[in-house]
Design a protein around this motif. Sequence first.
Motif, PDB file in Angstrom:
ATOM      1  N   ARG A   1       0.933  -1.332  -0.207  1.00 37.43           N
ATOM      2  CA  ARG A   1      -0.315  -0.247   0.135  1.00 37.43           C
ATOM      3  C   ARG A   1       0.973   1.199   0.227  1.00 37.43           C
ATOM      4  O   ARG A   1       0.694   1.608  -0.456  1.00 37.43           O
ATOM      5  CB  ARG A   1      -0.657  -0.047   1.378  1.00 37.43           C
TER       6      ARG A   1
ATOM      7  N   ASP B   1      -7.460   6.088  -5.311  1.00 31.20           N
ATOM      8  CA  ASP B   1      -8.033   5.163  -4.794  1.00 31.20           C
ATOM      9  C   ASP B   1      -7.674   3.616  -4.938  1.00 31.20           C
ATOM     10  O   ASP B   1      -7.270   3.462  -6.144  1.00 31.20           O
ATOM     11  CB  ASP B   1     -10.082   5.038  -4.900  1.00 31.20           C
TER      12      ASP B   1
ATOM     13  N   SER C   1      -8.511   1.113  -4.731  1.00 36.66           N
ATOM     14  CA  SER C   1      -9.462  -0.251  -5.019  1.00 36.66           C
ATOM     15  C   SER C   1     -10.426  -0.326  -6.563  1.00 36.66           C
ATOM     16  O   SER C   1     -10.862  -1.068  -7.027  1.00 36.66           O
ATOM     17  CB  SER C   1     -11.272   0.264  -4.127  1.00 36.66           C
TER      18      SER C   1
ATOM     19  N   GLU D   1      -4.891 -10.144   2.043  1.00 38.08           N
ATOM     20  CA  GLU D   1      -5.570  -8.864   2.934  1.00 38.08           C
ATOM     21  C   GLU D   1      -5.667  -8.100   2.754  1.00 38.08           C
ATOM     22  O   GLU D   1      -6.537  -7.137   3.149  1.00 38.08           O
ATOM     23  CB  GLU D   1      -4.238  -8.610   4.343  1.00 38.08           C
TER      24      GLU D   1
ATOM     25  N   ARG E   1      -7.466  -7.583  -0.238  1.00 39.64           N
ATOM     26  CA  ARG E   1      -8.876  -8.495  -0.977  1.00 39.64           C
ATOM     27  C   ARG E   1      -9.554  -7.434  -0.026  1.00 39.64           C
ATOM     28  O   ARG E   1     -10.209  -6.558   0.046  1.00 39.64           O
ATOM     29  CB  ARG E   1      -9.162  -9.138  -1.574  1.00 39.64           C
ATOM     30  N   ARG E   2      -9.342  -8.116   1.378  1.00 38.88           N
ATOM     31  CA  ARG E   2     -10.442  -7.661   2.697  1.00 38.88           C
ATOM     32  C   ARG E   2     -10.376  -6.366   3.213  1.00 38.88           C
ATOM     33  O   ARG E   2     -11.379  -5.718   3.584  1.00 38.88           O
ATOM     34  CB  ARG E   2      -9.589  -8.168   4.123  1.00 38.88           C
ATOM     35  N   THR E   3      -8.869  -5.594   2.692  1.00 35.40           N
ATOM     36  CA  THR E   3      -9.200  -4.150   2.822  1.00 35.40           C
ATOM     37  C   THR E   3      -9.490  -3.105   1.400  1.00 35.40           C
ATOM     38  O   THR E   3     -10.097  -1.662   1.689  1.00 35.40           O
ATOM     39  CB  THR E   3      -7.517  -3.589   3.635  1.00 35.40           C
ATOM     40  N   GLY E   4     -10.280  -3.786   0.824  1.00 35.18           N
ATOM     41  CA  GLY E   4     -10.560  -2.804  -0.506  1.00 35.18           C
ATOM     42  C   GLY E   4      -9.963  -3.201  -1.657  1.00 35.18           C
ATOM     43  O   GLY E   4     -10.624  -2.503  -2.615  1.00 35.18           O
ATOM     44  N   THR E   5      -9.433  -3.856  -1.686  1.00 32.74           N
ATOM     45  CA  THR E   5      -8.200  -3.243  -3.560  1.00 32.74           C
ATOM     46  C   THR E   5      -8.006  -4.964  -3.475  1.00 32.74           C
ATOM     47  O   THR E   5      -7.489  -6.433  -2.869  1.00 32.74           O
ATOM     48  CB  THR E   5      -6.394  -3.220  -2.457  1.00 32.74           C
ATOM     49  N   ARG E   6      -8.783  -4.404  -4.900  1.00 31.77           N
ATOM     50  CA  ARG E   6      -8.138  -5.829  -5.480  1.00 31.77           C
ATOM     51  C   ARG E   6      -6.911  -6.427  -5.624  1.00 31.77           C
ATOM     52  O   ARG E   6      -6.114  -6.126  -6.419  1.00 31.77           O
ATOM     53  CB  ARG E   6      -9.082  -5.512  -6.847  1.00 31.77           C
TER      54      ARG E   6
END
Length: 308
Positions: free
Chosen positions: A93, A141, A143, A178, A180-185
Motif C-alpha cells: 500500500r 483510490d 480499490s 489482506e 482484498r479484505r481492505t478493499g484493494t483488488r
Amino acid sequence: MRGWWQDLTDLVLPAECGGCGRPRTVLCPECRAALSGAAPCRVRPVPEPPGLPVVHAAARYADAVRAVLLAHKERGALALTAPLGAALAGAVRAGLGELGSERVGGEWTGRAESSAVGARLGGAVPVRPRGGGIQTWARGDLSGGAPVLLVPVPSAGGAVRARGHDPARRIALAAAGELRRTGTRARVLAVLRQKRAVADQSGLNSRQRLDNLAGALAVAPGGAGLLRGGRVVLVDDLMTTGASLTEAARAVRAAVHGHAYEDPRTAVYATLSRADGGQRMSGSSDAVDVICAAVVAASPDSFEINRN
C-alpha cells in the motif's frame, strides 16, 4: 506423552512466539508491533543497484523481525504467514500510494500533474502506454481499476524442496488476501522462473550478488500477457543488497516489452524517488514503465540512508 494431535497443533499454532519465544502465542504484541507497528517506508540499499525499482519495507531486519522471518522460512512456522502477509500488504500500500509519476497519453507526467489527473478522473485510472507495456496508474483510490499484481521473487528449487514450502510466495498469497479484505483488488502472479542455476548468495558482496543473478530469471510462457493486466508489485520477504529485486524487475520488463537481456549493472531504468519528483531519467527508454517493489523487511542500513 504427546499425542499426534499435539504435534499437529504445534505445526498450525506454535507453542511459542516466533519473535521472542514467549510461550502460548504465535506472535506476542511486542513482536507484532516490531513487525508491523511502524509505518512502512522507502528503503535503499547501499550501494543501490541500477535498475532497482522503488522498494518499501514494513520493518528493519533485526532482532524479533529477523527471528520471525527465519522461523517462517527455515523452520516452517506457518502460523506466522498471516502476520507476515499483513506486514507485506502494508508495504505494498505504501509503495502504490507513493507512486508520483505516471504516463498519460504515452508521456511521463510529474507528481503534481499526475495527482490532478487522478483527482479529475476519479481515482486510480489505467493508462496503456505506447507499445503495449505494463499499465501505469494515476494516483488515487487503490480499490479502483485493474488489480494489484503481486509478483514474488522465486526461491531456488532446491531451497523450496529443502524447506518444504516457498516462503515468499506463501507470504504474497497472505498479503493479497489482506489487500482484498481492505478493499484493494489484488492477486498473486507467480510467473518468474529461474532459468539457470545460481550460487549461494550468502557470503557474496553486493556486486558479486548482481553478477551471480544477472540474467538468471525469466517470465514463464504466457506470463507477459498476465502482467499487462494491472499494477505490478514485485514482492519478497527480505531485501539486503537489492540484487534479487533488480534481476526480477529486469526479467519482468524484458518479458512485457520484448527486450533482449539488459545487464542491470549498466542499464538505466526509469525509477522514482522523492528527490527526483518522478522526472524521467536520462537514458531511459519510452518502453520502460513504472513498477514498484515491497518487502516485509530490509537491512537496517537501507532505512538509515533515507534520513539524509
